[in-house]
Enzyme design. Structure first.
Site, PDB file in Angstrom:
ATOM      1  N   ASP A  29      12.619 -32.356 116.913  1.00 38.86           N
ATOM      2  CA  ASP A  29      12.968 -33.598 116.219  1.00 38.86           C
ATOM      3  C   ASP A  29      14.290 -34.159 116.741  1.00 38.86           C
ATOM      4  O   ASP A  29      15.163 -33.398 117.175  1.00 38.86           O
ATOM      5  CB  ASP A  29      13.058 -33.305 114.709  1.00 38.86           C
ATOM      6  CG  ASP A  29      13.009 -34.570 113.877  1.00 38.86           C
ATOM      7  OD1 ASP A  29      12.730 -35.658 114.430  1.00 38.86           O
ATOM      8  OD2 ASP A  29      13.249 -34.474 112.658  1.00 38.86           O
ATOM      9  N   ASN A  77       1.904 -39.188 113.275  1.00 38.65           N
ATOM     10  CA  ASN A  77       2.667 -39.965 114.264  1.00 38.65           C
ATOM     11  C   ASN A  77       1.947 -41.232 114.742  1.00 38.65           C
ATOM     12  O   ASN A  77       2.568 -42.112 115.349  1.00 38.65           O
ATOM     13  CB  ASN A  77       3.056 -39.103 115.477  1.00 38.65           C
ATOM     14  CG  ASN A  77       4.174 -38.121 115.190  1.00 38.65           C
ATOM     15  OD1 ASN A  77       4.251 -37.062 115.796  1.00 38.65           O
ATOM     16  ND2 ASN A  77       5.072 -38.455 114.264  1.00 38.65           N
ATOM     17  N   ARG A 200      13.567 -25.948 113.600  1.00 36.18           N
ATOM     18  CA  ARG A 200      13.512 -27.417 113.569  1.00 36.18           C
ATOM     19  C   ARG A 200      14.869 -27.949 114.003  1.00 36.18           C
ATOM     20  O   ARG A 200      15.907 -27.515 113.487  1.00 36.18           O
ATOM     21  CB  ARG A 200      13.159 -27.952 112.186  1.00 36.18           C
ATOM     22  CG  ARG A 200      13.045 -29.491 112.223  1.00 36.18           C
ATOM     23  CD  ARG A 200      12.509 -30.108 110.965  1.00 36.18           C
ATOM     24  NE  ARG A 200      12.258 -31.530 111.164  1.00 36.18           N
ATOM     25  CZ  ARG A 200      11.259 -32.214 110.638  1.00 36.18           C
ATOM     26  NH1 ARG A 200      10.404 -31.611 109.835  1.00 36.18           N
ATOM     27  NH2 ARG A 200      11.106 -33.504 110.870  1.00 36.18           N
TER      28      ARG A 200
HETATM   29  C1  FPP Z   1      10.354 -36.338 117.034  1.00 37.42           C
HETATM   30  O1  FPP Z   1      11.517 -37.072 117.268  1.00 37.42           O
HETATM   31  C2  FPP Z   1       9.653 -36.149 118.278  1.00 37.42           C
HETATM   32  C3  FPP Z   1       8.373 -36.525 118.524  1.00 37.42           C
HETATM   33  C4  FPP Z   1       7.496 -37.166 117.517  1.00 37.42           C
HETATM   34  C5  FPP Z   1       7.775 -36.328 119.842  1.00 37.42           C
HETATM   35  C6  FPP Z   1       8.118 -35.045 120.471  1.00 37.42           C
HETATM   36  C7  FPP Z   1       7.740 -35.055 121.873  1.00 37.42           C
HETATM   37  C8  FPP Z   1       8.497 -34.538 122.858  1.00 37.42           C
HETATM   38  C9  FPP Z   1       9.754 -33.824 122.630  1.00 37.42           C
HETATM   39  C10 FPP Z   1       8.048 -34.547 124.252  1.00 37.42           C
HETATM   40  C11 FPP Z   1       6.790 -33.752 124.340  1.00 37.42           C
HETATM   41  C12 FPP Z   1       6.455 -33.410 125.665  1.00 37.42           C
HETATM   42  C13 FPP Z   1       5.209 -33.144 126.063  1.00 37.42           C
HETATM   43  C14 FPP Z   1       5.055 -32.528 127.356  1.00 37.42           C
HETATM   44  C15 FPP Z   1       4.008 -33.441 125.277  1.00 37.42           C
HETATM   45  P1  FPP Z   1      11.668 -38.465 116.540  1.00 37.42           P
HETATM   46  O2  FPP Z   1      11.120 -39.508 117.437  1.00 37.42           O
HETATM   47  O3  FPP Z   1      11.027 -38.421 115.191  1.00 37.42           O
HETATM   48  O4  FPP Z   1      13.219 -38.562 116.431  1.00 37.42           O
HETATM   49  P2  FPP Z   1      14.039 -39.273 115.256  1.00 37.42           P
HETATM   50  O5  FPP Z   1      13.754 -38.505 114.005  1.00 37.42           O
HETATM   51  O6  FPP Z   1      15.453 -39.142 115.714  1.00 37.42           O
HETATM   52  O7  FPP Z   1      13.570 -40.699 115.202  1.00 37.42           O
END
Ligand code: FPP
Length: 256
Positions: A29, A77, A200
């Protein structure tokens, strides 16, 4: 609960090789916040987050972790803006296109759990190819949760068990925890299905529909570090924190 601090990093004791968590699950996250802090579009955070996945995969494999489960895209998502969803769906394509040779070199086997047939065709192809290309690898399992939600996982398992009961294959009195384990998306992991350690990042302290059945006795560790900034030293600290926990599984201390 342990929060990452510079002081802790400097004072970090050595990891014990004989107590490395076999299954580590991570809720990655903070990509969006990492980007916002730099006045970049959110997708820049996801791109950087993908680089972190490479570093942490290699490190976990070197440490002797047997299964690394990464929450890459949840069933919730899809609610994000179309452009962001599209970018996230393209990440496995980018990732596997350039990282599969390294995975093979490190003997890492790729698996994916989630509802694959709802993913764009090119994403399905990228994950299926990666699964095929690493099928002979016998080292760490890199298990991506992609279009995964734990309530969906449980519902699908209940439906399958219900079908077996309805057609007379299964006596409801004979349903055990193992019956449920076997019908969940982690069933292929056998004895390793339940994470020993759940991490997390980004300071949020919730589970967000991840592995609800499987984390019954997992050790939960949270860090304020945002996923794109998560590195070997932070990961090492999380494992050190795990190694200081006294796991009793509902029993009593055994004098370990
Ligand atoms: C949450 O951060 C992250 C995600 C929903 C996507 C996670 C994906 C990756 C780390 C890359 C994955 C790589 C592969 C190879 C599939 P957020 O966007 O919710 O962050 P925020 O809470 O700060 O908005």
């Amino acid at each position: 609960m342990f929060k990452n601090t510079q002081d802790k990093q400097e004072a970090a004791p050595q990891l014990k090789d004989d107590n490395i968590p076999a299954h580590v699950a991570i809720i990655m996250d903070g990509n969006g916040r990492w980007a916002q802090k730099r006045h970049l579009p959110r997708i820049a955070g996801h791109k950087r987050g993908m680089e972190t996945v490479k570093t942490i995969t290699k490190f976990a494999s070197d440490l002797g972790v047997k299964v690394l489960t990464l929450y890459a895209f949840s069933t919730e998502n899809w609610k994000r803006p179309h452009d962001e969803v599209s970018y996230l769906m393209g990440l496995p394509v980018k990732f596997f296109n350039n990282f599969v040779p390294d995975l093979v070199k490190n003997n890492v086997q790729v698996r994916v759990m989630g509802v694959k047939d709802q993913l764009p065709v090119q994403t399905q192809k990228a994950v299926n190819d990666a699964i095929k290309d690493t099928a002979e690898c016998t080292g760490m399992i890199l298990n991506f949760a992609l279009n995964y939600g734990s309530r969906l996982d449980i519902r699908l398992a209940v439906q399958e068990i219900g079908r077996q009961v309805a057609n007379g294959q299964l006596d409801p009195e004979k349903i055990t925890d193992q019956t449920i384990d076997a019908n969940l998306m982690t069933g292929f992991l056998g004895d390793l299905a339940d994470p020993d350690l759940l991490i997390r990042t980004s300071g949020e302290e919730r589970i967000s529909n991840f592995l609800l059945w499987q984390i019954a006795y997992s050790e939960l560790v949270f860090t304020d570090v945002l996923w794109p900034d998560f590195d070997r030293s932070v990961f090492e600290q999380m494992i050190l924190e795990y190694q200081q926990r006294d796991r009793r599984f509902g029993g009593i201390k055994t004098g370990k």
